[in-house]
Design a protein around this motif. Structure first.
Motif, PDB file in Angstrom:
ATOM      1  N   GLY A 286      -1.938   5.288  -2.705  1.00 22.30           N
ATOM      2  CA  GLY A 286      -2.658   6.111  -1.728  1.00 22.30           C
ATOM      3  C   GLY A 286      -2.712   7.574  -2.129  1.00 22.30           C
ATOM      4  O   GLY A 286      -2.312   7.956  -3.235  1.00 22.30           O
ATOM      5  N   HIS A 287      -3.209   8.381  -1.214  1.00 30.65           N
ATOM      6  CA  HIS A 287      -3.411   9.802  -1.511  1.00 30.65           C
ATOM      7  C   HIS A 287      -2.962  10.677  -0.342  1.00 30.65           C
ATOM      8  O   HIS A 287      -3.628  11.647   0.003  1.00 30.65           O
ATOM      9  CB  HIS A 287      -4.877  10.063  -1.872  1.00 30.65           C
ATOM     10  CG  HIS A 287      -5.317   9.288  -3.069  1.00 30.65           C
ATOM     11  ND1 HIS A 287      -5.037   9.681  -4.360  1.00 30.65           N
ATOM     12  CD2 HIS A 287      -5.964   8.099  -3.163  1.00 30.65           C
ATOM     13  CE1 HIS A 287      -5.505   8.783  -5.208  1.00 30.65           C
ATOM     14  NE2 HIS A 287      -6.070   7.808  -4.509  1.00 30.65           N
ATOM     15  N   ASP A 288      -1.843  10.335   0.288  1.00 36.04           N
ATOM     16  CA  ASP A 288      -1.316  11.142   1.394  1.00 36.04           C
ATOM     17  C   ASP A 288      -0.713  12.420   0.808  1.00 36.04           C
ATOM     18  O   ASP A 288       0.423  12.439   0.364  1.00 36.04           O
ATOM     19  CB  ASP A 288      -0.264  10.347   2.164  1.00 36.04           C
ATOM     20  CG  ASP A 288       0.212  11.081   3.417  1.00 36.04           C
ATOM     21  OD1 ASP A 288       0.257  12.326   3.407  1.00 36.04           O
ATOM     22  OD2 ASP A 288       0.537  10.391   4.401  1.00 36.04           O
ATOM     23  N   GLU A 289      -1.514  13.475   0.823  1.00 36.35           N
ATOM     24  CA  GLU A 289      -1.115  14.696   0.132  1.00 36.35           C
ATOM     25  C   GLU A 289       0.081  15.360   0.822  1.00 36.35           C
ATOM     26  O   GLU A 289       0.968  15.916   0.167  1.00 36.35           O
ATOM     27  CB  GLU A 289      -2.301  15.663   0.048  1.00 36.35           C
ATOM     28  CG  GLU A 289      -2.044  16.937  -0.730  1.00 36.35           C
ATOM     29  CD  GLU A 289      -1.582  16.712  -2.176  1.00 36.35           C
ATOM     30  OE1 GLU A 289      -1.794  15.607  -2.725  1.00 36.35           O
ATOM     31  OE2 GLU A 289      -0.980  17.641  -2.753  1.00 36.35           O
ATOM     32  N   ALA A 290       0.128  15.287   2.153  1.00 35.13           N
ATOM     33  CA  ALA A 290       1.254  15.907   2.869  1.00 35.13           C
ATOM     34  C   ALA A 290       2.567  15.220   2.473  1.00 35.13           C
ATOM     35  O   ALA A 290       3.570  15.881   2.186  1.00 35.13           O
ATOM     36  CB  ALA A 290       1.028  15.812   4.376  1.00 35.13           C
ATOM     37  N   LEU A 291       2.530  13.894   2.446  1.00 34.54           N
ATOM     38  CA  LEU A 291       3.732  13.140   2.076  1.00 34.54           C
ATOM     39  C   LEU A 291       4.097  13.393   0.615  1.00 34.54           C
ATOM     40  O   LEU A 291       5.278  13.539   0.271  1.00 34.54           O
ATOM     41  CB  LEU A 291       3.452  11.645   2.311  1.00 34.54           C
ATOM     42  CG  LEU A 291       4.628  10.772   2.742  1.00 34.54           C
ATOM     43  CD1 LEU A 291       5.308  11.310   3.984  1.00 34.54           C
ATOM     44  CD2 LEU A 291       4.154   9.337   3.001  1.00 34.54           C
ATOM     45  N   ARG A 292       3.066  13.464  -0.246  1.00 35.53           N
ATOM     46  CA  ARG A 292       3.341  13.729  -1.664  1.00 35.53           C
ATOM     47  C   ARG A 292       3.998  15.101  -1.818  1.00 35.53           C
ATOM     48  O   ARG A 292       4.975  15.250  -2.559  1.00 35.53           O
ATOM     49  CB  ARG A 292       2.049  13.671  -2.487  1.00 35.53           C
ATOM     50  CG  ARG A 292       2.299  13.640  -4.002  1.00 35.53           C
ATOM     51  CD  ARG A 292       1.016  13.829  -4.803  1.00 35.53           C
ATOM     52  NE  ARG A 292       0.529  15.192  -4.730  1.00 35.53           N
ATOM     53  CZ  ARG A 292       0.965  16.208  -5.496  1.00 35.53           C
ATOM     54  NH1 ARG A 292       1.890  15.986  -6.404  1.00 35.53           N
ATOM     55  NH2 ARG A 292       0.470  17.421  -5.340  1.00 35.53           N
TER      56      ARG A 292
ATOM     57  N   SER B  52       3.336  10.411  -8.551  1.00 36.44           N
ATOM     58  CA  SER B  52       4.227  11.233  -7.717  1.00 36.44           C
ATOM     59  C   SER B  52       5.636  11.202  -8.289  1.00 36.44           C
ATOM     60  O   SER B  52       6.180  10.133  -8.565  1.00 36.44           O
ATOM     61  CB  SER B  52       4.267  10.681  -6.285  1.00 36.44           C
ATOM     62  OG  SER B  52       2.970  10.638  -5.738  1.00 36.44           O
TER      63      SER B  52
ATOM     64  N   GLN C  44       0.864  -1.181   0.000  1.00 37.27           N
ATOM     65  CA  GLN C  44       0.000   0.000   0.000  1.00 37.27           C
ATOM     66  C   GLN C  44       0.898   1.226   0.000  1.00 37.27           C
ATOM     67  O   GLN C  44       1.358   1.669   1.061  1.00 37.27           O
ATOM     68  CB  GLN C  44      -0.894   0.004   1.238  1.00 37.27           C
ATOM     69  CG  GLN C  44      -1.985  -1.066   1.177  1.00 37.27           C
ATOM     70  CD  GLN C  44      -3.054  -0.829   2.223  1.00 37.27           C
ATOM     71  OE1 GLN C  44      -2.755  -0.751   3.414  1.00 37.27           O
ATOM     72  NE2 GLN C  44      -4.292  -0.686   1.770  1.00 37.27           N
ATOM     73  N   CYS C  45       1.160   1.753  -1.181  1.00 37.51           N
ATOM     74  CA  CYS C  45       2.016   2.939  -1.292  1.00 37.51           C
ATOM     75  C   CYS C  45       1.203   4.161  -0.849  1.00 37.51           C
ATOM     76  O   CYS C  45       0.072   4.340  -1.294  1.00 37.51           O
ATOM     77  CB  CYS C  45       2.492   3.098  -2.741  1.00 37.51           C
ATOM     78  SG  CYS C  45       3.597   4.500  -2.946  1.00 37.51           S
ATOM     79  N   PRO C  46       1.759   4.997   0.028  1.00 36.16           N
ATOM     80  CA  PRO C  46       0.951   6.099   0.574  1.00 36.16           C
ATOM     81  C   PRO C  46       0.697   7.240  -0.417  1.00 36.16           C
ATOM     82  O   PRO C  46      -0.153   8.081  -0.167  1.00 36.16           O
ATOM     83  CB  PRO C  46       1.783   6.588   1.764  1.00 36.16           C
ATOM     84  CG  PRO C  46       3.181   6.185   1.444  1.00 36.16           C
ATOM     85  CD  PRO C  46       3.084   4.918   0.651  1.00 36.16           C
ATOM     86  N   VAL C  47       1.448   7.274  -1.526  1.00 41.43           N
ATOM     87  CA  VAL C  47       1.301   8.403  -2.462  1.00 41.43           C
ATOM     88  C   VAL C  47       0.865   7.875  -3.836  1.00 41.43           C
ATOM     89  O   VAL C  47       1.037   6.691  -4.138  1.00 41.43           O
ATOM     90  CB  VAL C  47       2.622   9.206  -2.601  1.00 41.43           C
ATOM     91  CG1 VAL C  47       2.995   9.843  -1.267  1.00 41.43           C
ATOM     92  CG2 VAL C  47       3.762   8.335  -3.114  1.00 41.43           C
TER      93      VAL C  47
END
Lengths: 307, 307
Positions: A263-269, A206, A199-202
Motif C-alpha cells: 500500500g501507500h499509507d504515507e502517514a503510517l510510512r 519502507s 494487504q500491507c499498508p506501506v
C-alpha cells in the motif's frame, strides 16, 4: 535476590516471565504483576494482579522491597494518544511513583525500564545514535522521554541504578493485539507463515528497525546483569531492513510464496516505515545483540517457544 | 480574561503580581496563589493561599478555569536536591497535575512556565542556544526538563498553549532568601550598594548570565502576550558578563568603592560561574529583551519599585 516484573502479562512480559526462573535460579523471590494475570506461572513464581496506578496496591506490592525491577507496564502509543488521562496515569504517574517507592525500600536497586524509540520523534534521515536529539511526536514518546530523564537523575543520586532501553517495535505480536500503529510489522509475519494474502499498508521499500521478542528478552536480561556501571540510556541494536526484504526472508524460512499487495499509507510510512540507519555501536560494545540476520528474525518472530 | 499566578509570593511572583493589574486592565479575574500570601494585594486581585500539591486545594483553586496561567511555584535547586520527596511533589507532580487540570477546564489556555537554565547541566564552553543538548546535573533541572517535555507535548495536542522560559538566576534576590547556590550573584549587589565588605566565593573573572527581576517580569508578560504561535521553549536573552565587571558597574551606579575579596570555590564556579556565551537570537527576534547593559542591570537589581 528479589525480582519484580511489571506488565508481566504483556507481549514482552510473558516472554520475559517464561525465562525468569531459568535466568535467576537463586532468586529468593520472583514476582509478576499486571492488571490481570493467570493465578500461576510456574513453581516459585508469585503472581499478583493489581493496578499500579493505585497507591495502596503499589505500596502492598512493593513490600518489603526488590533488588531488581523490570518495568514493562505501559499502554501502547495510539491508545495513549486517544486516552490522554489514562496515558498520563499509566505511562507517567505510575512509573514515577513506582521508581520512587522502589528506591525508598531498596536504595540503589537495579531498575530496567522499557523505553521506546518513540522518544526520538521525527527522524531526518541521519543515522541515529543515543546522542540523537529527542523531540517526541506522540504523548507515549514524551512520557518515555520524561521517565528516562527522571531515572537518569535518580541514578545520579544513587537512589536507583536504572537503565532505560529504547526498544523498537517488537515482532511478531499476536494478531489480536491492537493499539499499535505498527501492527503491520507483526501481521506480515503471521500472514506469510499462514500462506494468506496480506494487504500491507506501506510500500515494500519502507525501512524499519526489527527486533524479535527473543532478542528483546535477551536485551532485558543483559541489561539487568551487565552491572551498575552501565546505567542511563541504551539504544540496543536492531536489524535495519526494508519490509519487502523481511517479507521475502519470512516466505523463505516458511516455504511460502509471498502474496502481498503493498500500500501507500504515507502517514503510517512516515511514522514507522521511514527509519534511518541505526548506529548502536555503544550497545554492541556493551554486549547487546540484535537478531543475527533476517532469517533468524523471521524464525524467532514466529517461534512458539514463548507463551 | 481570567489569570492565575502560582508562586505569587516568591521573588519573581511578587514582582509579577505588582505589574499584573496594569498589564491586564480588562481582566475579569486576577488570582494569586502561594502556600502563604498576604490577604490583599491591591484592589481587584484575589489572594488564595494553599498547597498546590493537595488535589482538593488545586481543584477548588482552578474553578471555573483560567485563560492564562503563570506557573512560577517551585522550590529552589539546592533544597530540592536535599529534600527529594518534597522536590518531586512540588517541582514535578504538582505542575503535571496543574497543567492537566488547567487544560481540562479551558483547552488551549496559555501556560507560561518558569523553567531554568538548570536543564542544560554541565556546559562545555560552547555557545548555548535552545538547541543545546540537555543533560541536567541536579534534580531541579531534571524536573524542569521533564515539565518542558510534557508542556510541549500538551501544546502539540492543543490541550494548552504553553511556553517554557529558561530563566537564569534572577538578581538581586533579598539577602534573606536561602536555598540558592547562586546566592553570591545577588549578595554582591546588596553588599556593594551598602558600602560593606564582601567575600565573594568565586573569582572576579567568573562568567555568569545576568537578568534583573524587572527584565524577568517583562519576559513573562511578553511570553503571555506574544501569541499562541510562539510556544514550546524559549531561551530568553541575558547579559553575559564576568562578576568583576558587574561589581564594578554596581559600585559605579551607587558611588561606592568595591571592597571585595574574591574567593576560589571551584565547585561553585563550575556550577554558576563558568557559563559560556549565550546565543538568544531566536528570542531576540521574537521581541524578548535582556537588561540593556551592566549599569541598567545594576540599577534594576536594586531598585525598590517592586515589592
Amino acid at each position: 535476590m528479589r525480582i519484580l516484573v511489571t506488565g508481566a502479562n504483556g507481549f514482552l512480559g510473558r516472554g520475559l516471565s517464561a525465562r525468569l526462573a531459568e535466568a535467576y535460579p537463586d532468586a529468593s523471590r520472583l514476582v509478576l504483576t499486571d492488571r490481570e494475570l493467570p493465578p500461576t506461572f510456574g513453581s516459585g513464581i508469585e503472581c499478583i494482579a493489581g493496578n499500579l496506578a493505585d497507591p495502596d496496591v503499589l505500596a502492598a506490592l512493593l513490600e518489603p522491597g526488590f533488588d531488581l525491577v523490570f518495568h514493562l507496564a505501559s499502554i501502547p502509543g495510539s491508545l495513549a494518544e486517544r486516552e490522554q488521562d489514562l496515558g498520563r496515569r499509566v505511562n507517567l504517574l505510575a512509573p514515577i511513583e513506582l521508581a520512587s517507592q522502589v528506591a525508598a525500600r531498596r536504595p540503589g536497586a537495579r531498575f530496567v525500564f522499557a523505553s521506546s524509540i518513540a522518544v526520538y520523534g521525527a527522524l531526518n534521515g541521519q543515522t541515529v545514535t543515543e546522542a540523537t536529539p529527542l523531540a517526541p511526536a506522540i504523548t507515549y514518546g514524551a512520557h518515555k522521554h520524561m521517565m528516562e530523564t527522571l531515572l537518569s537523575d535518580m541514578t545520579r543520586q544513587k537512589a536507583l541504578s536504572a537503565l532505560s532501553i529504547r526498544f523498537p517495535g517488537i515482532v511478531a505480536r499476536p494478531p489480536t493485539e491492537s493499539g499499535h500503529g505498527s501492527a503491520f510489522m507483526s501481521l506480515i509475519f503471521h500472514r506469510i507463515a499462514a500462506g494468506e494474502d496480506y494487504q500491507c499498508p506501506v510500500p515494500a521499500e519502507s525501512t524499519c528497525w526489527w527486533m524479535s521478542r527473543a532478542a528483546a528478552i535477551k536485551t532485558l536480561l543483559h541489561a539487568a546483569k551487565i552491572g551498575d556501571e552501565v546505567a542511563g540510556v541504551v539504544q540496543p541494536p536492531a536489524l535495519y531492513a526494508c519490509i519487502g526484504d523481511v517479507a521475502a526472508a519470512t516466505a523463505g524460512v516458511n516455504g511460502r510464496q509471498m502474496r502481498i499487495s503493498w500500500g501507500h499509507d504515507e502517514a503510517l510510512r512516515q511514522l514507522f516505515g521511514a527509519m534511518p540507519p541505526l548506529d548502536a555501536s555503544r550497545a554492541l560494545s556493551l554486549g547487546f545483540r540484535a537478531d543475527a540476520n533476517l532469517e533468524t528474525l523471521a524464525k524467532a518472530a514466529l517461534s512458539g517457544d514463548s507463551p
